[in-house]
Design a protein around this motif. Sequence first.
Motif, PDB file in Angstrom:
ATOM      1  N   ASN A 279      11.083  85.226  35.048  1.00 37.50           N
ATOM      2  CA  ASN A 279      12.449  85.707  34.893  1.00 37.50           C
ATOM      3  C   ASN A 279      12.793  85.947  33.424  1.00 37.50           C
ATOM      4  O   ASN A 279      13.396  86.965  33.067  1.00 37.50           O
ATOM      5  CB  ASN A 279      13.410  84.683  35.503  1.00 37.50           C
ATOM      6  CG  ASN A 279      14.839  85.196  35.561  1.00 37.50           C
ATOM      7  OD1 ASN A 279      15.079  86.389  35.678  1.00 37.50           O
ATOM      8  ND2 ASN A 279      15.790  84.280  35.472  1.00 37.50           N
ATOM      9  N   LYS A 281      10.797  86.556  30.859  1.00 33.82           N
ATOM     10  CA  LYS A 281      10.081  87.661  30.182  1.00 33.82           C
ATOM     11  C   LYS A 281      10.643  89.040  30.563  1.00 33.82           C
ATOM     12  O   LYS A 281      10.305  90.051  29.939  1.00 33.82           O
ATOM     13  CB  LYS A 281       8.590  87.607  30.477  1.00 33.82           C
ATOM     14  CG  LYS A 281       8.136  88.152  31.803  1.00 33.82           C
ATOM     15  CD  LYS A 281       6.639  88.077  31.939  1.00 33.82           C
ATOM     16  CE  LYS A 281       6.152  88.713  33.240  1.00 33.82           C
ATOM     17  NZ  LYS A 281       6.360  90.168  33.256  1.00 33.82           N
ATOM     18  N   ILE A 282      11.521  89.051  31.568  1.00 35.11           N
ATOM     19  CA  ILE A 282      12.191  90.296  31.942  1.00 35.11           C
ATOM     20  C   ILE A 282      13.541  90.419  31.246  1.00 35.11           C
ATOM     21  O   ILE A 282      13.902  91.489  30.741  1.00 35.11           O
ATOM     22  CB  ILE A 282      12.390  90.373  33.472  1.00 35.11           C
ATOM     23  CG1 ILE A 282      11.030  90.436  34.177  1.00 35.11           C
ATOM     24  CG2 ILE A 282      13.243  91.578  33.860  1.00 35.11           C
ATOM     25  CD1 ILE A 282      11.114  90.339  35.678  1.00 35.11           C
ATOM     26  N   HIS A 283      14.287  89.315  31.192  1.00 33.14           N
ATOM     27  CA  HIS A 283      15.670  89.353  30.716  1.00 33.14           C
ATOM     28  C   HIS A 283      15.867  88.866  29.287  1.00 33.14           C
ATOM     29  O   HIS A 283      16.952  89.052  28.722  1.00 33.14           O
ATOM     30  CB  HIS A 283      16.556  88.531  31.659  1.00 33.14           C
ATOM     31  CG  HIS A 283      16.592  89.054  33.057  1.00 33.14           C
ATOM     32  ND1 HIS A 283      15.849  88.506  34.079  1.00 33.14           N
ATOM     33  CD2 HIS A 283      17.262  90.104  33.600  1.00 33.14           C
ATOM     34  CE1 HIS A 283      16.064  89.170  35.202  1.00 33.14           C
ATOM     35  NE2 HIS A 283      16.915  90.141  34.944  1.00 33.14           N
ATOM     36  N   ASP A 284      14.878  88.223  28.702  1.00 34.88           N
ATOM     37  CA  ASP A 284      14.988  87.752  27.320  1.00 34.88           C
ATOM     38  C   ASP A 284      14.153  88.669  26.420  1.00 34.88           C
ATOM     39  O   ASP A 284      12.935  88.740  26.559  1.00 34.88           O
ATOM     40  CB  ASP A 284      14.501  86.310  27.205  1.00 34.88           C
ATOM     41  CG  ASP A 284      14.678  85.746  25.808  1.00 34.88           C
ATOM     42  OD1 ASP A 284      13.777  85.977  24.966  1.00 34.88           O
ATOM     43  OD2 ASP A 284      15.690  85.084  25.547  1.00 34.88           O
ATOM     44  N   TYR A 285      14.828  89.347  25.497  1.00 31.90           N
ATOM     45  CA  TYR A 285      14.129  90.347  24.668  1.00 31.90           C
ATOM     46  C   TYR A 285      12.994  89.726  23.868  1.00 31.90           C
ATOM     47  O   TYR A 285      11.888  90.288  23.787  1.00 31.90           O
ATOM     48  CB  TYR A 285      15.126  91.020  23.715  1.00 31.90           C
ATOM     49  CG  TYR A 285      14.459  91.970  22.743  1.00 31.90           C
ATOM     50  CD1 TYR A 285      14.122  93.262  23.129  1.00 31.90           C
ATOM     51  CD2 TYR A 285      14.142  91.560  21.443  1.00 31.90           C
ATOM     52  CE1 TYR A 285      13.488  94.131  22.243  1.00 31.90           C
ATOM     53  CE2 TYR A 285      13.510  92.419  20.558  1.00 31.90           C
ATOM     54  CZ  TYR A 285      13.189  93.701  20.965  1.00 31.90           C
ATOM     55  OH  TYR A 285      12.549  94.549  20.082  1.00 31.90           O
ATOM     56  N   LYS A 288      10.105  88.857  26.167  1.00 31.97           N
ATOM     57  CA  LYS A 288       9.512  90.090  26.684  1.00 31.97           C
ATOM     58  C   LYS A 288       8.620  90.729  25.623  1.00 31.97           C
ATOM     59  O   LYS A 288       7.491  91.163  25.907  1.00 31.97           O
ATOM     60  CB  LYS A 288      10.609  91.068  27.103  1.00 31.97           C
ATOM     61  CG  LYS A 288      10.078  92.360  27.726  1.00 31.97           C
ATOM     62  CD  LYS A 288      11.231  93.273  28.129  1.00 31.97           C
ATOM     63  CE  LYS A 288      10.699  94.503  28.863  1.00 31.97           C
ATOM     64  NZ  LYS A 288       9.722  95.286  28.082  1.00 31.97           N
ATOM     65  N   LYS A 289       9.120  90.782  24.392  1.00 30.31           N
ATOM     66  CA  LYS A 289       8.336  91.357  23.291  1.00 30.31           C
ATOM     67  C   LYS A 289       7.094  90.514  23.021  1.00 30.31           C
ATOM     68  O   LYS A 289       5.997  91.045  22.780  1.00 30.31           O
ATOM     69  CB  LYS A 289       9.195  91.453  22.029  1.00 30.31           C
ATOM     70  CG  LYS A 289       8.523  92.191  20.871  1.00 30.31           C
ATOM     71  CD  LYS A 289       9.478  92.339  19.698  1.00 30.31           C
ATOM     72  CE  LYS A 289       8.850  93.205  18.605  1.00 30.31           C
ATOM     73  NZ  LYS A 289       7.540  92.744  18.143  1.00 30.31           N
ATOM     74  N   PHE A 291       5.476  88.617  25.164  1.00 34.55           N
ATOM     75  CA  PHE A 291       4.526  88.823  26.257  1.00 34.55           C
ATOM     76  C   PHE A 291       3.793  90.158  26.096  1.00 34.55           C
ATOM     77  O   PHE A 291       2.557  90.223  26.191  1.00 34.55           O
ATOM     78  CB  PHE A 291       5.271  88.791  27.595  1.00 34.55           C
ATOM     79  CG  PHE A 291       4.378  88.972  28.791  1.00 34.55           C
ATOM     80  CD1 PHE A 291       3.715  87.889  29.345  1.00 34.55           C
ATOM     81  CD2 PHE A 291       4.203  90.234  29.361  1.00 34.55           C
ATOM     82  CE1 PHE A 291       2.888  88.050  30.459  1.00 34.55           C
ATOM     83  CE2 PHE A 291       3.378  90.401  30.461  1.00 34.55           C
ATOM     84  CZ  PHE A 291       2.717  89.313  31.006  1.00 34.55           C
ATOM     85  N   ASP A 292       4.553  91.221  25.861  1.00 41.56           N
ATOM     86  CA  ASP A 292       3.953  92.554  25.739  1.00 41.56           C
ATOM     87  C   ASP A 292       2.996  92.638  24.555  1.00 41.56           C
ATOM     88  O   ASP A 292       1.904  93.215  24.659  1.00 41.56           O
ATOM     89  CB  ASP A 292       5.044  93.617  25.594  1.00 41.56           C
ATOM     90  CG  ASP A 292       5.873  93.775  26.870  1.00 41.56           C
ATOM     91  OD1 ASP A 292       5.364  93.383  27.944  1.00 41.56           O
ATOM     92  OD2 ASP A 292       7.004  94.282  26.781  1.00 41.56           O
ATOM     93  N   LYS A 301      -2.964  87.555  30.707  1.00 40.44           N
ATOM     94  CA  LYS A 301      -1.557  87.507  31.093  1.00 40.44           C
ATOM     95  C   LYS A 301      -1.107  86.102  31.496  1.00 40.44           C
ATOM     96  O   LYS A 301      -0.002  85.670  31.153  1.00 40.44           O
ATOM     97  CB  LYS A 301      -1.298  88.479  32.250  1.00 40.44           C
ATOM     98  CG  LYS A 301      -1.315  89.947  31.837  1.00 40.44           C
ATOM     99  CD  LYS A 301      -0.941  90.838  33.011  1.00 40.44           C
ATOM    100  CE  LYS A 301      -0.916  92.296  32.586  1.00 40.44           C
ATOM    101  NZ  LYS A 301      -0.540  93.190  33.711  1.00 40.44           N
TER     102      LYS A 301
END
Length: 334
Positions: A279, A281-285, A288-289, A291-292, A301
């Motif tokens: 959740n 890694k989708i909604h926290d910038y 998310k950055k 992870f990517d 992953k």
Amino acid sequence: MKNYAAIIGIDISKLKLDITGVNSSNETVLNHHIIDNSKTKIKSFFKKIISKFGGNNIVVAFENTGVYGYYLASHLHDLGIDYYNLSALEIHRSAGIKRGKSDKSDASIIAQYILTNKFKLKLSTFTEEHILELKVLHTQREKIIKALRTFGNNKETLLFLPKEAGEELNKTNKSIIKCLKKNLKRIDTQILEIIKSNTALIKQYDLIQSVPGIGPQTATYLLIVTKGFTAFKNARKLACYAGVAPFPYQSGSSIKGRTKVNHLADKKLKSLLNMCALNAKIHDYQLKKYFDDKVDNGKNKMLVLNNIRNKILHRVFAVIKRQQPYVNTHNFAA
């Protein structure tokens, strides 16, 4: 550990307690006793023990058996007697090679374990009544969730039944599911009422949920396993308990295994943290950055996702320590 006059090992079962004790020189100072696992018997027994050794000269050890050990822990807490509430697996693995099993020998093994590991063990703290209530209600909630899955997964069965039998089964299942959902809602209400009734718990509950990715169920479970954040000193220790802390696997020049997590873990907490990480890694910038970027650089992953689990736990401990909600610094970036 101080030099106790009596190190008492207790094997707990539903109906009785098997008790034995040694001193710091490993000499028997308390022969094998069996008493009922009840408030009155425990109180009577320790009244005699205190008169013999003195309350400050006793340390008691027993396995963590859930609610079966509540009377004992509660009475020891009230008397101010030091005690260890130990992992059964930890004691079992420390016992070495042994043949046979009995409650009497288990009590002795527990006392011996304290004597052998006295310098590294930390005294236990009493689980307050509201935390115990949360734990019991959460356990009931998990049973209902499991039952809902069981009665909800009957579509394939219905395909192979006669029409009338299938309709009757479907009607029965719907009735059961409706009842289960009603009780699930009631338990969730009770859990929230307990949390709201305690000033410290509701504060921690809100602080935990200020961390991106964490919802009510994870917040509640964290309150339970940390005993209101008194059972773990830092996020690393909790990460070890949850099975998300990586450890090296190396020895000499021939064994060079990859760093990985251990399978010994609280699987429920690990599962909740996994959902939180997905959740977040989708909604926290920032996550998310993170992870990517790591995945783009060739990192596995699941490894990166586990790192996010750790980051979430460290954020939780940070907000609890500061007593301030989580602040997403990206929102204030220029």
